[in-house]
Scaffold this motif. Structure first.
Motif, PDB file in Angstrom:
ATOM      1  N   ARG A 130      12.633  13.422 -16.602  1.00  0.00           N
ATOM      2  CA  ARG A 130      12.642  11.951 -16.714  1.00  0.00           C
ATOM      3  C   ARG A 130      12.373  11.343 -15.326  1.00  0.00           C
ATOM      4  NH1 ARG A 130      14.671   8.963 -20.748  1.00  0.00           N
ATOM      5  NH2 ARG A 130      15.860  10.722 -21.582  1.00  0.00           N
ATOM      6  N   ILE A 131      11.489  10.365 -15.295  1.00  0.00           N
ATOM      7  CA  ILE A 131      11.129   9.735 -14.027  1.00  0.00           C
ATOM      8  C   ILE A 131      11.747   8.330 -13.953  1.00  0.00           C
ATOM      9  CG2 ILE A 131       9.205   9.015 -12.536  1.00  0.00           C
ATOM     10  CD1 ILE A 131       9.358  12.070 -13.059  1.00  0.00           C
ATOM     11  N   TYR A 132      12.356   8.058 -12.803  1.00  0.00           N
ATOM     12  CA  TYR A 132      13.011   6.769 -12.534  1.00  0.00           C
ATOM     13  C   TYR A 132      11.927   5.783 -12.107  1.00  0.00           C
ATOM     14  CZ  TYR A 132      16.911   3.941 -10.586  1.00  0.00           C
ATOM     15  OH  TYR A 132      17.847   2.975 -10.293  1.00  0.00           O
ATOM     16  N   VAL A 133      11.736   4.746 -12.916  1.00  0.00           N
ATOM     17  CA  VAL A 133      10.628   3.808 -12.692  1.00  0.00           C
ATOM     18  C   VAL A 133      11.175   2.418 -12.320  1.00  0.00           C
ATOM     19  CG1 VAL A 133       8.637   2.670 -13.785  1.00  0.00           C
ATOM     20  CG2 VAL A 133       9.174   5.061 -14.346  1.00  0.00           C
ATOM     21  N   PRO A 134      11.248   2.105 -11.018  1.00  0.00           N
ATOM     22  CA  PRO A 134      11.709   0.768 -10.635  1.00  0.00           C
ATOM     23  C   PRO A 134      10.566  -0.246 -10.687  1.00  0.00           C
ATOM     24  CG  PRO A 134      11.632   2.247  -8.721  1.00  0.00           C
ATOM     25  CD  PRO A 134      10.950   2.951  -9.857  1.00  0.00           C
ATOM     26  N   TYR A 135      10.899  -1.463 -11.081  1.00  0.00           N
ATOM     27  CA  TYR A 135       9.918  -2.551 -10.995  1.00  0.00           C
ATOM     28  C   TYR A 135      10.668  -3.840 -10.703  1.00  0.00           C
ATOM     29  CZ  TYR A 135      11.162  -5.035 -15.263  1.00  0.00           C
ATOM     30  OH  TYR A 135      11.833  -5.780 -16.194  1.00  0.00           O
ATOM     31  N   GLY A 136       9.922  -4.867 -10.301  1.00  0.00           N
ATOM     32  CA  GLY A 136      10.553  -6.174 -10.159  1.00  0.00           C
ATOM     33  C   GLY A 136      10.036  -6.932  -8.965  1.00  0.00           C
ATOM     34  N   LYS A 137      10.362  -8.211  -8.960  1.00  0.00           N
ATOM     35  CA  LYS A 137       9.868  -9.082  -7.890  1.00  0.00           C
ATOM     36  C   LYS A 137      10.487  -8.710  -6.546  1.00  0.00           C
ATOM     37  CE  LYS A 137      13.101 -12.721  -9.356  1.00  0.00           C
ATOM     38  NZ  LYS A 137      14.243 -11.990  -8.813  1.00  0.00           N
ATOM     39  N   ARG A 151       0.844  -1.200   0.000  1.00  0.00           N
ATOM     40  CA  ARG A 151       0.000   0.000   0.000  1.00  0.00           C
ATOM     41  C   ARG A 151       0.886   1.260   0.000  1.00  0.00           C
ATOM     42  NH1 ARG A 151      -4.809   1.675   4.024  1.00  0.00           N
ATOM     43  NH2 ARG A 151      -5.353   3.510   2.820  1.00  0.00           N
ATOM     44  N   VAL A 152       2.021   1.148   0.704  1.00  0.00           N
ATOM     45  CA  VAL A 152       2.982   2.244   0.767  1.00  0.00           C
ATOM     46  C   VAL A 152       3.853   2.275  -0.479  1.00  0.00           C
ATOM     47  CG1 VAL A 152       4.951   3.156   2.028  1.00  0.00           C
ATOM     48  CG2 VAL A 152       3.091   2.017   3.262  1.00  0.00           C
ATOM     49  N   ALA A 153       4.352   1.074  -0.836  1.00  0.00           N
ATOM     50  CA  ALA A 153       5.380   0.986  -1.877  1.00  0.00           C
ATOM     51  C   ALA A 153       4.841   1.307  -3.257  1.00  0.00           C
ATOM     52  CB  ALA A 153       5.972  -0.423  -1.877  1.00  0.00           C
ATOM     53  N   LYS A 154       3.546   1.077  -3.502  1.00  0.00           N
ATOM     54  CA  LYS A 154       3.032   1.179  -4.864  1.00  0.00           C
ATOM     55  C   LYS A 154       3.181   2.584  -5.434  1.00  0.00           C
ATOM     56  CE  LYS A 154      -1.762   1.942  -3.697  1.00  0.00           C
ATOM     57  NZ  LYS A 154      -3.008   1.358  -3.315  1.00  0.00           N
ATOM     58  N   ARG A 155       3.407   3.529  -4.561  1.00  0.00           N
ATOM     59  CA  ARG A 155       3.634   4.889  -5.019  1.00  0.00           C
ATOM     60  C   ARG A 155       5.029   5.050  -5.648  1.00  0.00           C
ATOM     61  NH1 ARG A 155       1.629  10.017  -2.485  1.00  0.00           N
ATOM     62  NH2 ARG A 155       2.922  11.561  -3.499  1.00  0.00           N
ATOM     63  N   TYR A 156       5.976   4.248  -5.135  1.00  0.00           N
ATOM     64  CA  TYR A 156       7.386   4.392  -5.523  1.00  0.00           C
ATOM     65  C   TYR A 156       7.880   3.305  -6.470  1.00  0.00           C
ATOM     66  CZ  TYR A 156       7.142   7.349  -1.397  1.00  0.00           C
ATOM     67  OH  TYR A 156       6.771   8.303  -0.486  1.00  0.00           O
ATOM     68  N   VAL A 157       7.074   2.262  -6.649  1.00  0.00           N
ATOM     69  CA  VAL A 157       7.476   1.121  -7.470  1.00  0.00           C
ATOM     70  C   VAL A 157       6.348   0.836  -8.456  1.00  0.00           C
ATOM     71  CG1 VAL A 157       8.073  -1.333  -7.410  1.00  0.00           C
ATOM     72  CG2 VAL A 157       8.796   0.141  -5.545  1.00  0.00           C
ATOM     73  N   ALA A 158       6.703   0.569  -9.742  1.00  0.00           N
ATOM     74  CA  ALA A 158       5.652   0.349 -10.738  1.00  0.00           C
ATOM     75  C   ALA A 158       4.877  -0.933 -10.448  1.00  0.00           C
ATOM     76  CB  ALA A 158       6.269   0.288 -12.131  1.00  0.00           C
ATOM     77  N   GLY A 159       5.570  -1.958  -9.931  1.00  0.00           N
ATOM     78  CA  GLY A 159       4.916  -3.234  -9.654  1.00  0.00           C
ATOM     79  C   GLY A 159       5.914  -4.351  -9.833  1.00  0.00           C
ATOM     80  N   PRO A 160       5.476  -5.591  -9.697  1.00  0.00           N
ATOM     81  CA  PRO A 160       6.435  -6.702  -9.796  1.00  0.00           C
ATOM     82  C   PRO A 160       6.849  -7.065 -11.227  1.00  0.00           C
ATOM     83  CG  PRO A 160       4.259  -7.489  -9.107  1.00  0.00           C
ATOM     84  CD  PRO A 160       4.153  -6.011  -9.207  1.00  0.00           C
ATOM     85  N   THR A 161       6.077  -6.682 -12.241  1.00  0.00           N
ATOM     86  CA  THR A 161       6.360  -7.184 -13.599  1.00  0.00           C
ATOM     87  C   THR A 161       6.733  -6.069 -14.584  1.00  0.00           C
ATOM     88  OG1 THR A 161       4.120  -6.915 -14.459  1.00  0.00           O
ATOM     89  CG2 THR A 161       4.575  -8.955 -13.237  1.00  0.00           C
ATOM     90  N   LEU A 162       7.346  -6.512 -15.687  1.00  0.00           N
ATOM     91  CA  LEU A 162       7.698  -5.564 -16.755  1.00  0.00           C
ATOM     92  C   LEU A 162       6.449  -4.862 -17.301  1.00  0.00           C
ATOM     93  CD1 LEU A 162       9.548  -4.261 -18.844  1.00  0.00           C
ATOM     94  CD2 LEU A 162       9.595  -6.427 -20.096  1.00  0.00           C
ATOM     95  N   GLU A 163       5.350  -5.599 -17.378  1.00  0.00           N
ATOM     96  CA  GLU A 163       4.124  -4.971 -17.893  1.00  0.00           C
ATOM     97  C   GLU A 163       3.653  -3.840 -16.974  1.00  0.00           C
ATOM     98  OE1 GLU A 163       3.240  -5.380 -21.036  1.00  0.00           O
ATOM     99  OE2 GLU A 163       5.012  -6.626 -20.903  1.00  0.00           O
ATOM    100  N   ASP A 164       3.899  -3.975 -15.663  1.00  0.00           N
ATOM    101  CA  ASP A 164       3.577  -2.870 -14.736  1.00  0.00           C
ATOM    102  C   ASP A 164       4.409  -1.642 -15.090  1.00  0.00           C
ATOM    103  OD1 ASP A 164       1.766  -4.360 -13.108  1.00  0.00           O
ATOM    104  OD2 ASP A 164       3.463  -5.309 -12.118  1.00  0.00           O
ATOM    105  N   ALA A 165       5.697  -1.882 -15.395  1.00  0.00           N
ATOM    106  CA  ALA A 165       6.572  -0.756 -15.747  1.00  0.00           C
ATOM    107  C   ALA A 165       6.120  -0.118 -17.060  1.00  0.00           C
ATOM    108  CB  ALA A 165       8.017  -1.239 -15.850  1.00  0.00           C
ATOM    109  N   VAL A 166       5.750  -0.961 -18.032  1.00  0.00           N
ATOM    110  CA  VAL A 166       5.315  -0.441 -19.337  1.00  0.00           C
ATOM    111  C   VAL A 166       4.089   0.466 -19.158  1.00  0.00           C
ATOM    112  CG1 VAL A 166       4.246  -1.140 -21.541  1.00  0.00           C
ATOM    113  CG2 VAL A 166       6.303  -2.309 -20.712  1.00  0.00           C
ATOM    114  N   ARG A 167       3.142  -0.009 -18.345  1.00  0.00           N
ATOM    115  CA  ARG A 167       1.916   0.786 -18.087  1.00  0.00           C
ATOM    116  C   ARG A 167       2.264   2.123 -17.432  1.00  0.00           C
ATOM    117  NH1 ARG A 167      -0.751  -3.611 -16.739  1.00  0.00           N
ATOM    118  NH2 ARG A 167      -0.034  -3.521 -14.594  1.00  0.00           N
TER     119      ARG A 167
END
Ligand SMILES: Cc1cc2nc3c(=O)[nH]c(=O)nc-3n(C[C@H](O)[C@H](O)[C@H](O)COP(=O)(O)OP(=O)(O)OC[C@H]3O[C@@H](n4cnc5c(N)ncnc54)[C@H](O)[C@@H]3O)c2cc1C
Length: 301
Positions: A264-271, A22-38
Motif C-alpha cells: 500500500r502506498i501513502y498518497v498525500p495531497y492538498g493545498k 519540481r522536487v515535491a511532485k515525486r512525493y505528493v500527488a498534487g494540490p487537489t483530490l483529483e490529483d490523488a485520484v489519478r
C-alpha cells in the motif's frame, strides 16, 4: 549529512515554488483530490493499494478542522465512485487532538461512520509523543464502535512493546513504522540499529498476537527481516501488508508486489503541499540527496 545536502536543505525554502514543486511532485500527488485520484488509479494499475492523506496538521480552529472532515468525506466518496483500492490516513492534530480530545474524537467518529458505511477503513496516523496516549484512547474507542479503524505504533518509542501487549485481543490493525518525530532519549530509542532491532521485536510480537500489521518501511534490511518473519510464522498474505511513501524506492515496491505481497502506498495531497515538502526535508535531511538529483536533473533514486 554532506555539506552540499546541508546547504540544499537550508536554501530550498528560498527557492521559487515551481522549483520546490519540481522536487515535491515525486512525493505528493498534487494540490487537489483529483490529483490523488489519478495517482491512486495509476498505483492500482501497477498492483499497489493506496492510502490517501489530506495534507495538514496542528489545526487550531474548529472551523478549519470541520473543513478537513468535509474534505475527507469527499475522499471516501471519490474512492467509492471510482472503485479505487484505497483507504485513508489522517493526522489527528488536523482535528485538534491536543487542544480538544473530545472534539477530535467526534470528528473521527464521523469519518469512521462513513468508512464503515462504504466498507472502507480509517487509519489514524501517530504524531509526536505528546499525542500518543490520546491517539491510542481514541483508536480503541472508535475501533470498538466501528471495527474499521487502525492506528500506528512507532518502533523508536520505548513504550511500543507495552502498547502492543495492551492491544485489544480481537480486531487490532496496526501500522508499524520507525517514527519520524524528534523525541527525548528518555522515551525513545536513538541508535539506528537499536530502532531497527526494536522494529523487528515489535513486528514479531504483533504477528504472533495475530494483529493485522502494516509494515511501513523502505529499509531493505527490515523488509528482508519482515518477509522472513511472515514466512517462518506462516502468516497468511491477507493478514499483513507492506506500506511505503509515494515516490520512495519504487523498485523495492515492485519487487514486493512481484513476490505476491500486498503493498500500500501513502498518497498525500492538498493545498499545503509546499509546507509539507519543506518540513519533510528539514525533518529528514537524507532526502536532500534525492532532492539534489531531482533539482539538478541527475536522475536516479
Ligand atoms: C506508509 C508510511 C506511513 C508512515 N506513517 C507514520 C506515522 O504515522 N508516524 C510516524 O511517526 N512516522 C510515519 N512514517 C515515517 C516512518 O516513521 C519513517 O520515518 C520513514 O518511513 C523512514 O523510515 P524507514 O523505515 O523507511 O527507514 P530509513 O532508514 O529512514 O530509510 C530507508 C531508506 O529509504 C529511503 N527513504 C526513507 N524515507 C524517505 C523519504 N521520505 N524520501 C526519500 N527516501 C526515503 C532512503 O533511501 C533510506 O536510505 C510512515 C512511513 C510510511 C512508509
Amino acid at each position: 549529512m554532506s555539506l552540499f545536502n546541508t546547504i540544499l536543505v537550508r536554501t530550498l525554502p528560498l527557492a521559487p515554488r515551481f522549483v520546490v514543486w519540481r522536487v515535491a511532485k515525486r512525493y505528493v500527488a498534487g494540490p487537489t483530490l483529483e490529483d490523488a485520484v489519478r495517482t491512486v488509479r495509476r498505483l492500482n494499475e501497477l498492483g499497489a493499494m493506496a492510502t490517501i492523506d489530506v495534507l495538514g496538521e496542528g489545526v487550531g480552529e474548529q472551523e478549519t478542522a470541520l473543513g478537513y472532515v468535509e474534505e475527507y468525506n469527499r475522499v471516501y466518496d471519490r474512492i467509492a465512485e471510482e472503485n479505487l483500492d484505497s483507504n485513508v490516513s489522517i493526522k489527528p492534530t488536523m482535528l485538534m487532538l491536543g487542544q480538544d480530545e473530545m472534539f477530535c474524537r467526534d470528528c473521527l467518529d464521523i469519518l469512521a461512520t462513513k468508512a464503515r458505511e462504504l466498507k472502507n477503513f480509517l487509519r489514524i496516523d501517530m504524531e509526536d509523543a505528546t499525542t500518543t496516549d490520546a491517539t491510542l484512547r481514541t483508536y480503541w474507542d472508535l475501533q470498538e464502535k466501528h471495527g474499521c479503524v487502525g492506528t500506528v505504533l512507532q518502533a523508536y518509542m520505548r513504550r511500543t512493546l507495552d502498547d502492543i501487549s495492551s492491544l485489544p485481543e480481537q480486531g487490532a490493525n496496526i501500522r508499524l513504522c520507525k517514527g519520524i518525530y524528534i523525541e527525548a532519549r528518555s522515551i525513545a530509542w536513538k541508535g539506528y540499529e537499536t530502532v531497527r532491532a526494536n522494529f523487528v521485536i515489535a513486528l514479531e510480537k504483533l504477528l504472533r498476537q495475530g494483529v493485522y500489521t502494516a509494515i511501513a518501511t523502505h529499509d531493505e534490511y527490515l523488509v528482508a527481516r519482515a518477509t522472513g518473519l511472515v514466512e517462518s510464522l506462516g502468516v497468511p498474505r491477507d493478514r499483513y501488508e507492506f506500506q511505503m511513501l509515494l515516490g520512495v524506492d519504487e523498485e523495492l515496491r515492485d519487487i514486493l508486489i512481484e513476490q505476491g505481497h500486498r503493498v500500500r502506498i501513502y498518497v498525500p495531497y492538498g493545498k499545503d503541499w509546499y509546507e509539507y515538502s519543506i518540513r519533510r526535508l528539514r525533518e529528514n535531511p537524507e532526502i536532500a540527496g534525492h532532492v539534489a538529483r531531482a533539482v539538478l536533473g541527475l536522475g536516479g533514486s
